[in-house]
Design a protein around this motif. Structure first.
Motif, PDB file in Angstrom:
ATOM      1  N   VAL A 138       0.902  -1.273  -0.144  1.00  0.00           N
ATOM      2  CA  VAL A 138      -0.012   0.019  -0.142  1.00  0.00           C
ATOM      3  C   VAL A 138       0.847   1.060   0.096  1.00  0.00           C
ATOM      4  N   GLN A 203      11.658   1.221  10.650  1.00  0.00           N
ATOM      5  CA  GLN A 203      13.073   1.357  10.996  1.00  0.00           C
ATOM      6  C   GLN A 203      13.530   2.684  11.310  1.00  0.00           C
ATOM      7  N   LYS A 217       7.179  22.895   6.462  1.00  0.00           N
ATOM      8  CA  LYS A 217       6.584  22.733   5.172  1.00  0.00           C
ATOM      9  C   LYS A 217       4.960  22.421   4.999  1.00  0.00           C
ATOM     10  N   GLY A 292       6.906   2.752   1.553  1.00  0.00           N
ATOM     11  CA  GLY A 292       7.186   4.112   0.838  1.00  0.00           C
ATOM     12  C   GLY A 292       8.133   3.623  -0.356  1.00  0.00           C
TER      13      GLY A 292
HETATM   14  C1  LIG Z   1       9.079  16.821   0.073  1.00  0.00           C
HETATM   15  C2  LIG Z   1       7.644  16.123  -0.229  1.00  0.00           C
HETATM   16  C3  LIG Z   1       6.639  17.122   0.126  1.00  0.00           C
HETATM   17  C4  LIG Z   1       5.308  16.266  -0.190  1.00  0.00           C
HETATM   18  N1  LIG Z   1       4.123  16.949   0.285  1.00  0.00           N
HETATM   19  C5  LIG Z   1       2.848  16.434   0.097  1.00  0.00           C
HETATM   20  C6  LIG Z   1       1.811  16.961   0.366  1.00  0.00           C
HETATM   21  O1  LIG Z   1       1.694  18.179   0.576  1.00  0.00           O
HETATM   22  N2  LIG Z   1       0.618  16.278   0.285  1.00  0.00           N
HETATM   23  C7  LIG Z   1       0.587  14.897  -0.044  1.00  0.00           C
HETATM   24  O2  LIG Z   1      -0.571  14.472  -0.203  1.00  0.00           O
HETATM   25  N3  LIG Z   1       1.909  14.426  -0.261  1.00  0.00           N
HETATM   26  C8  LIG Z   1       2.874  14.976  -0.157  1.00  0.00           C
HETATM   27  N4  LIG Z   1       4.004  14.271  -0.376  1.00  0.00           N
HETATM   28  C9  LIG Z   1       4.064  12.706  -0.662  1.00  0.00           C
HETATM   29  C10 LIG Z   1       3.716  12.017   0.469  1.00  0.00           C
HETATM   30  O3  LIG Z   1       4.636  12.292   1.508  1.00  0.00           O
HETATM   31  C11 LIG Z   1       3.969  10.552   0.173  1.00  0.00           C
HETATM   32  O4  LIG Z   1       2.900  10.115  -0.962  1.00  0.00           O
HETATM   33  C12 LIG Z   1       3.273   9.602   1.397  1.00  0.00           C
HETATM   34  O5  LIG Z   1       4.043  10.021   2.775  1.00  0.00           O
HETATM   35  C13 LIG Z   1       3.472   8.161   1.286  1.00  0.00           C
HETATM   36  O6  LIG Z   1       3.109   7.343   2.105  1.00  0.00           O
HETATM   37  P1  LIG Z   1       3.576   6.027   2.533  1.00  0.00           P
HETATM   38  O7  LIG Z   1       3.171   5.722   3.859  1.00  0.00           O
HETATM   39  O8  LIG Z   1       3.247   4.956   1.614  1.00  0.00           O
HETATM   40  O9  LIG Z   1       5.228   6.277   2.701  1.00  0.00           O
HETATM   41  P2  LIG Z   1       6.482   6.942   3.575  1.00  0.00           P
HETATM   42  O10 LIG Z   1       5.606   8.177   3.875  1.00  0.00           O
HETATM   43  O11 LIG Z   1       7.418   6.889   2.778  1.00  0.00           O
HETATM   44  O12 LIG Z   1       6.670   5.991   4.693  1.00  0.00           O
HETATM   45  C14 LIG Z   1       7.285   4.861   4.595  1.00  0.00           C
HETATM   46  C15 LIG Z   1       7.756   4.381   6.135  1.00  0.00           C
HETATM   47  O13 LIG Z   1       8.350   3.141   5.723  1.00  0.00           O
HETATM   48  C16 LIG Z   1       9.573   2.955   6.497  1.00  0.00           C
HETATM   49  N5  LIG Z   1      10.423   1.907   5.844  1.00  0.00           N
HETATM   50  C17 LIG Z   1      10.932   2.235   4.765  1.00  0.00           C
HETATM   51  N6  LIG Z   1      11.690   1.021   4.541  1.00  0.00           N
HETATM   52  C18 LIG Z   1      11.646   0.228   5.625  1.00  0.00           C
HETATM   53  C19 LIG Z   1      12.111  -1.121   6.090  1.00  0.00           C
HETATM   54  N7  LIG Z   1      13.080  -1.681   5.102  1.00  0.00           N
HETATM   55  N8  LIG Z   1      11.857  -1.571   7.360  1.00  0.00           N
HETATM   56  C20 LIG Z   1      10.954  -0.877   8.192  1.00  0.00           C
HETATM   57  N9  LIG Z   1      10.297   0.436   7.996  1.00  0.00           N
HETATM   58  C21 LIG Z   1      10.605   0.903   6.545  1.00  0.00           C
HETATM   59  C22 LIG Z   1      10.045   4.443   6.386  1.00  0.00           C
HETATM   60  O14 LIG Z   1      10.969   4.546   7.487  1.00  0.00           O
HETATM   61  C23 LIG Z   1       8.923   5.298   6.562  1.00  0.00           C
HETATM   62  O15 LIG Z   1       8.488   5.550   7.967  1.00  0.00           O
HETATM   63  C24 LIG Z   1       5.240  14.721  -0.336  1.00  0.00           C
HETATM   64  C25 LIG Z   1       6.484  14.322  -0.429  1.00  0.00           C
HETATM   65  C26 LIG Z   1       7.599  14.894  -0.303  1.00  0.00           C
HETATM   66  C27 LIG Z   1       8.931  14.074  -0.428  1.00  0.00           C
END
Ligand SMILES: Cc1cc2nc3c(=O)[nH]c(=O)nc-3n(C[C@H](O)[C@H](O)[C@H](O)COP(=O)(O)OP(=O)(O)OC[C@H]3O[C@@H](n4cnc5c(N)ncnc54)[C@H](O)[C@@H]3O)c2cc1C
Length: 313
Positions: A138, A203, A217, A292
């Protein structure tokens, strides 16, 4: 008037017209010239395309109104060039998707990867299950960015997992969630709401990519519903209060993220899974990967680097 006088008059008139027209045309094309220079520079530095989330404009649909460029609060991503919207600097896109929403003709789509720099994304069912039953992917790892998408996908996946026959083998949890970004947070709240015995590891720490956003931000998002919580209450909020909100939610719902635990790999075992982590194996009936796309950035190993957002003196 003699033919010669007429010729001279025509010559003078043409001369004046050209003289007057050149500055007007020059002024009218000033914006396009500036955009062309920026596009050229972005192309030279490879910033015109990025494997991460960025907008793509469908030239068959655009009407040249420029709403997308005006709506996008990030500078330089989109602009008007020769009366049409173009992506100038894709690397500046942070993926909040406002351009996609404000475009009145639906000409903009947010995509991951490009024709020349494609990215591989997993093939998933409508419940975000992989071709391995019980293993879900996801959030951004599945190829789609944005907080609201992460929340929605994780909710669908865990609800689907909860509808499958219950029962985990001895010592196993019903659901293991790897990653505690927006997708992991939504997954664990759904697991709570569905009464699934679960563990969630990360992690780093709770918050995911948000932890690495620049200080203060502005985070923009769209309506989304969090199971057991209700409507996600923000449209625009700064990074720090949003992190505070996530932490508060976890406290209120009695969720403990096991921080500093790295997920390495997962394999099938006893009709379920065993996940290998830096803190040893974790057995689970089902696994949600919400990791992510940032991977595991290499650290310099210098004092203070674990502190977030330390202002540079
Ligand atoms: C600078 C920036 C600004 C953004 N602004 C916006 C915004 O304004 N609005 C919006 O909707 N989206 C925004 N985004 C996009 C948004 O942040 C991401 O789409 C969202 O965080 C994705 O969520 P996720 O949980 O899938 O992944 P992530 O937020 O990346 O979380 C993944 C987690 O998995 C953990 N992880 C990774 N590998 C491992 C491993 N091997 N073992 C254990 N843990 C692990 C990481 O530590 C992390 O905590 C922005 C992105 C960036 C980079």
């Amino acid at each position: 008037m003699s033919p010669l006088e007429l010729l001279i008059l025509l010559g003078v008139a043409t001369f004046i017209a050209v003289f007057a027209a050149v500055p007007i045309v020059w002024r009218l094309t000033r914006h396009d010239r500036a955009v062309r220079v920026r596009m050229k520079a972005a192309r030279a530095q490879g910033r015109h395309e990025t494997p991460s989330l960025h907008p793509v404009v469908d030239e068959g649909l655009w009407i040249g109104c420029g709403e997308c460029g005006r709506g996008c609060p990030e500078q330089d991503v989109l602009d008007l060039y020769r009366h049409k919207s173009v992506v100038v600097d894709a690397s500046e896109c942070v993926g909040h998707g406002i351009c996609e929403r404000v475009c009145p003709v639906g000409a903009i789509t947010l995509v991951i990867g490009t024709e020349t720099r494609g990215v591989e994304i997993p093939r998933l069912t409508e419940f975000f299950e992989t071709n391995v039953p019980g293993l879900y992917v996801v959030g951004e790892l599945g190829g789609m960015g944005l907080i609201r998408n992460a929340i929605w996908q994780a909710t669908q996946a865990v609800r689907h997992a909860a509808r499958q026959p219950r029962g985990a083998s001895e010592g196993a949890v019903e659901l293991l969630i790897a990653g505690a970004g927006p997708a992991g947070i939504a997954a664990v709240l759904t697991a709570k709401a569905e009464g699934l015995r679960h563990r969630i590891i990360d992690q780093e720490a709770l918050g995911g990519s948000l932890l690495h956003y620049p200080r203060r931000k502005l985070v923009m998002t769209y309506p989304a519903s969090l199971p057991g919580v209700g409507e996600f209450p923000f449209r625009e909020i700064e990074k720090e209060p949003l992190l505070e909100y996530w932490n508060q939610l976890m406290l209120e719902h009695g969720v403990a993220v096991e921080e500093g635990v790295r997920f390495d790999r997962v394999e099938r075992a006893d009709g379920g899974f065993v996940a290998h982590t830096s803190r040893g194996p974790i057995r689970a009936a089902r696994v949600v990967l919400a990791l992510g796309r940032r991977g595991t950035p290499r650290k310099l190993g210098v004092p203070g680097e674990e502190r977030a957002n330390v202002p540079i003196a």
